[in-house]
Design an enzyme around this catalytic site. Structure first.
Site, mmCIF file in Angstrom:
data_model
loop_
_atom_site.group_PDB
_atom_site.id
_atom_site.type_symbol
_atom_site.label_atom_id
_atom_site.label_comp_id
_atom_site.label_asym_id
_atom_site.label_seq_id
_atom_site.Cartn_x
_atom_site.Cartn_y
_atom_site.Cartn_z
ATOM 1 N N TYR A 63 40.196 53.438 26.574
ATOM 2 C CA TYR A 63 39.904 54.341 25.025
ATOM 3 C C TYR A 63 38.933 53.566 24.212
ATOM 4 O O TYR A 63 38.507 54.258 23.235
ATOM 5 C CB TYR A 63 41.189 54.754 24.386
ATOM 6 C CG TYR A 63 41.959 55.817 25.120
ATOM 7 C CD1 TYR A 63 41.328 56.516 26.208
ATOM 8 C CD2 TYR A 63 43.293 56.143 24.788
ATOM 9 C CE1 TYR A 63 42.002 57.560 26.821
ATOM 10 C CE2 TYR A 63 43.944 57.149 25.470
ATOM 11 C CZ TYR A 63 43.367 57.533 26.463
ATOM 12 O OH TYR A 63 43.716 58.928 27.004
ATOM 13 N N ASN A 94 40.207 46.002 27.478
ATOM 14 C CA ASN A 94 39.025 45.555 27.327
ATOM 15 C C ASN A 94 38.255 46.170 26.119
ATOM 16 O O ASN A 94 37.656 46.989 26.038
ATOM 17 C CB ASN A 94 38.474 45.731 28.632
ATOM 18 C CG ASN A 94 38.325 47.105 29.208
ATOM 19 O OD1 ASN A 94 39.091 47.978 28.787
ATOM 20 N ND2 ASN A 94 37.348 47.591 30.118
ATOM 21 N N ASP A 152 42.165 44.100 32.827
ATOM 22 C CA ASP A 152 41.482 44.962 33.760
ATOM 23 C C ASP A 152 40.074 44.973 33.153
ATOM 24 O O ASP A 152 39.736 44.992 32.155
ATOM 25 C CB ASP A 152 41.963 46.451 33.437
ATOM 26 C CG ASP A 152 41.266 47.449 34.579
ATOM 27 O OD1 ASP A 152 41.350 47.261 35.641
ATOM 28 O OD2 ASP A 152 40.577 48.221 33.950
ATOM 29 N N HIS A 179 43.020 43.798 37.855
ATOM 30 C CA HIS A 179 41.920 44.347 38.500
ATOM 31 C C HIS A 179 41.380 42.972 39.570
ATOM 32 O O HIS A 179 41.330 41.985 39.318
ATOM 33 C CB HIS A 179 40.866 44.381 37.339
ATOM 34 C CG HIS A 179 39.342 44.636 37.875
ATOM 35 N ND1 HIS A 179 38.791 45.941 37.370
ATOM 36 C CD2 HIS A 179 38.302 43.815 38.383
ATOM 37 C CE1 HIS A 179 37.475 45.821 38.244
ATOM 38 N NE2 HIS A 179 37.282 44.536 38.526
ATOM 39 N N HIS A 232 43.261 50.449 41.213
ATOM 40 C CA HIS A 232 42.387 51.238 41.994
ATOM 41 C C HIS A 232 41.991 50.385 43.451
ATOM 42 O O HIS A 232 40.964 50.066 43.553
ATOM 43 C CB HIS A 232 41.222 51.270 41.139
ATOM 44 C CG HIS A 232 40.726 50.102 40.307
ATOM 45 N ND1 HIS A 232 40.605 48.858 40.912
ATOM 46 C CD2 HIS A 232 40.332 49.872 39.042
ATOM 47 C CE1 HIS A 232 40.086 47.991 39.941
ATOM 48 N NE2 HIS A 232 39.929 48.616 38.764
ATOM 49 N N ASN A 278 33.198 50.735 39.305
ATOM 50 C CA ASN A 278 34.107 49.665 40.250
ATOM 51 C C ASN A 278 35.315 49.445 40.097
ATOM 52 O O ASN A 278 36.024 49.566 39.044
ATOM 53 C CB ASN A 278 33.636 48.539 39.124
ATOM 54 C CG ASN A 278 33.899 47.013 39.859
ATOM 55 O OD1 ASN A 278 34.058 46.812 40.957
ATOM 56 N ND2 ASN A 278 33.827 45.877 38.891
ATOM 57 N N ASP A 305 41.589 55.866 36.160
ATOM 58 C CA ASP A 305 40.642 54.793 35.802
ATOM 59 C C ASP A 305 39.629 55.405 34.909
ATOM 60 O O ASP A 305 38.270 54.953 34.840
ATOM 61 C CB ASP A 305 40.138 53.972 36.969
ATOM 62 C CG ASP A 305 39.352 52.699 36.662
ATOM 63 O OD1 ASP A 305 39.202 52.296 35.273
ATOM 64 O OD2 ASP A 305 38.303 52.199 37.375
ATOM 65 N N PHE A 323 29.090 50.395 34.684
ATOM 66 C CA PHE A 323 30.096 50.902 35.909
ATOM 67 C C PHE A 323 31.013 51.669 35.164
ATOM 68 O O PHE A 323 31.677 51.492 34.150
ATOM 69 C CB PHE A 323 30.830 49.650 36.360
ATOM 70 C CG PHE A 323 29.916 48.784 37.350
ATOM 71 C CD1 PHE A 323 29.941 49.083 38.808
ATOM 72 C CD2 PHE A 323 29.654 47.671 36.966
ATOM 73 C CE1 PHE A 323 29.262 48.608 39.528
ATOM 74 C CE2 PHE A 323 28.931 46.757 37.708
ATOM 75 C CZ PHE A 323 28.842 47.273 39.088
ATOM 76 N N GLY A 324 31.370 52.821 35.616
ATOM 77 C CA GLY A 324 32.446 53.791 35.347
ATOM 78 C C GLY A 324 32.249 55.360 35.376
ATOM 79 O O GLY A 324 31.224 55.746 35.323
#
Length: 427
Positions: A63, A94, A152, A179, A232, A278, A305, A323-324
Site C-alpha cells: 500500500y 516495504n 518482502d 520473499h 509468490h 519479481n 502481490d 518491478f511490480g
C-alpha cells in the site's frame, strides 16, 4: 445496516446453494429459503443469478504509505481491494519509514484503521531497514499489533540471521513470511532467464535464485518449528521443494500469484515493463507446475502481490522500470474466466484458495467463511456477464497490469465489510 440478500448462489460450508442470507448489526444471523417472509421490514437486496461469497482474503499487498504515496495510498489500495471483492488484506512493510519498531508499526496500523475501507492486517519487518543484518525486537512488534513478520521485497541473505529470526518467531508463535531471493544469483536480470530473454536481448533472472534460498529456508524451518510462509512461488523446483517439505511434516505454507498462473515468459510481446515483476514470469513448464501444485494442495493459497507504481516508473523498458504488477482488481475475475470457465478449477476450489485457506493458514478467526455469528464480510459477483478490464475503472493509483483490455467474467457487484457496503458497481 440490516439487510437481506435474496436468491443468491451462496458459497457456505463448502457448498454452493441458492438461498437467502440475513445480516443484522453487521453480523450474519441466518441462512435459508424465503427469509423475506419472516423479515418483511428488513431491506431486501435481490441477488438472483449472482454469486454470494465470503469476502476474499489476500495475504500479500503493497500500500506504499508512508513514503511512496505517489504509487498508492492506504485509501486507494483498500478501495481497489473492495473493488476486487477482497475484505481482508495483509500489507507488506516495504515502506518509508519501515515499520521495524513498535512506534512505527503502531503509526501504520492507526493509519490503516482510519483510512482503509477493508480489514488491513499489517506485517512488521524482520530486520532493521529490511536489510539482512540486525533482527528487530519481534516481541515488541507483536505486542504493537504485527500480523506476521516479513522482509518482502528483500530476501534475507544470511542464513544465520534467518535462523535466529525463525527461532524468535517460533517462540512468539508468529508466522515468518519470506520473499525468497538470493541476490548473488540475480546478475542484474529483469525477466526470466531463457529463450525469450535472449530473443528480446534482456538480462535474465535465474530460477535458481528462488529455489536455492527456499531449500535453505525449508531446512531451517524444519529445525526451528516456525510457521514459515513462502511468498509468490514461481518455479517448478520451488513447488517440488515445498511438496517434499510438507511430506516431511515441516510447518510451511505458500502462495502463488495470479500472474504466475496465467502467464509465462512466452507471453511477453516485447520489452514492455508492464510484464516486469519479481519474481518474473517463468517458462511454460514452471507455469504448469504451479497450477498442478495449486490443485494438489502443495500451494495453499492465491495472493495477488498487488504492487502499484506510477506511470513514470513503468515506462522506458524493463531495464529502467520498477518491478511490480497490480492485482487486487483483476485477480478473481481473471482466474474465474481462465480457470473455472475452462474447467481447470472448480469455483469452490478457487473460492477456497482465495478465502478460507489463507484465513485458516494464518489463523484469522473472523475471515474467509460465511458463518452465523461472523462479521458480514461478503462479496457479490456477476459470473454471467462479459465485460472489459478498463484502466479508467481501476480504483488503484497503479494501472501497471498487462491484463487491461481483456474480456472477462466475474465482475464484483457489491462488497460488504462488517455489514457496511464499501463497494457497489455503478449502474
Amino acid at each position: 445496516m440490516d439487510f437481506l440478500l435474496e436468491n443468491g448462489l451462496v458459497y457456505q460450508a463448502g457448498k454452493l446453494q441458492k438461498m437467502d442470507l440475513l445480516v443484522q448489526n453487521g453480523v450474519i444471523t441466518a441462512f435459508g429459503q424465503n427469509l423475506g417472509q419472516l423479515f418483511e421490514d428488513t431491506k431486501r437486496i435481490d441477488v438472483s443469478n449472482k454469486l454470494v461469497s465470503p469476502g476474499l482474503v489476500d495475504v500479500h499487498v503493497h500500500y506504499r504509505e508512508p513514503g511512496f504515496t505517489h504509487k498508492e495510498t492506504i485509501k486507494t489500495g483498500s478501495q481497489a481491494a473492495a473493488h476486487g471483492g477482497f475484505t481482508t488484506v495483509c500489507a507488506m512493510p516495504n515502506l518509508n519509514p519501515v515499520p521495524d519498531t513498535a512506534e512505527r508499526l503502531a503509526n501504520v496500523i492507526t493509519k490503516n484503521e482510519s483510512d482503509g475501507v477493508v480489514h488491513i492486517k499489517q506485517y512488521a519487518a524482520i530486520t532493521a531497514g529490511l536489510k539482512s543484518e540486525q533482527i528487530n525486537d519481534l516481541a515488541a512488534l507483536k505486542e504493537a499489533g504485527a500480523f506476521a513478520f516479513s522482509n518482502d521485497g528483500s530476501g534475507i541473505q544470511t542464513a544465520g540471521v534467518m535462523y535466529q529470526a525463525m527461532k524468535l518467531a517460533a517462540n512468539l508463535d508468529m508466522p515468518l513470511v519470506e520473499h525468497i531471493e538470493d541476490n548473488s544469483l540475480l546478475y542484474g536480470g529483469v525477466m526470466n532467464e531463457g529463450r525469450r530473454a535472449h530473443e528480446l536481448g534482456l538480462p535474465g533472472m535465474l530460477g535458481l535464485s528462488e529455489s536455492s534460498q527456499l531449500a535453505r529456508d525449508l531446512i531451517l524451518a524444519q529445525k526451528t518449528g516456525v510457521h514459515y510462509h513462502a511468498c509468490h512461488l514461481s518455479t517448478k523446483e520451488s513447488v517440488e521443494l515445498m511438496r517434499l517439505a510438507k511430506s516431511k511434516g515441516v510447518n510451511v505454507t505458500c502462495e502463488v500469484a495470479p500472474h504466475h498462473l496465467l502467464l509465462s515468459d512466452e507471453d511477453i510481446p516485447a520489452d514492455d515493463a508492464y510484464f516486469k515483476m519479481n519474481p518474473p514470469l517463468r517458462d511454460e513448464n514452471d507455469k504448469a507446475a504451479l497450477l498442478a501444485g495449486l490443485l494438489d494442495g502443495t500451494i495453499d493459497m492465491i495472493a495477488t502481490d498487488h504492487a502499484p507504481h506510477s506511470h513514470e516508473e513503468k515506462i522506458g523498458g524493463m531495464c529502467q522500470a520498477s518491478f511490480g504488477i497490480t492485482g487486487s482488481e483483476t485477480a478473481f475475475t481473471l482466474l474465474y474466466t481462465h480457470f473455472v470457465k475452462s474447467g481447470k478449477l472448480t469455483l469452490e476450489k478457487l473460492l477456497d484458495k482465495m478465502s478460507s485457506e489463507p484465513a485458516k493458514a494464518f489463523r484469522m478467526k473472523s475471515a474467509g467463511e460465511l458463518l452465523i455469528g461472523r462479521p458480514a464480510d461478503i462479496a457479490v459477483f456477476d459470473l454471467d456477464t462479459e465485460y472489459e478490464l478498463k484502466e479508467e475503472e481501476y480504483f488503484s493509483k497503479g494501472t501497471n497490469t498487462p491484463f487491461t483490455g481483456e474480456k472477462v467474467y466475474g465482475k464484483t457487484i457489491m462488497t460488504f465489510v462488517a455489514g457496511e457496503l464499501v463497494y457497489q458497481k455503478e449502474d
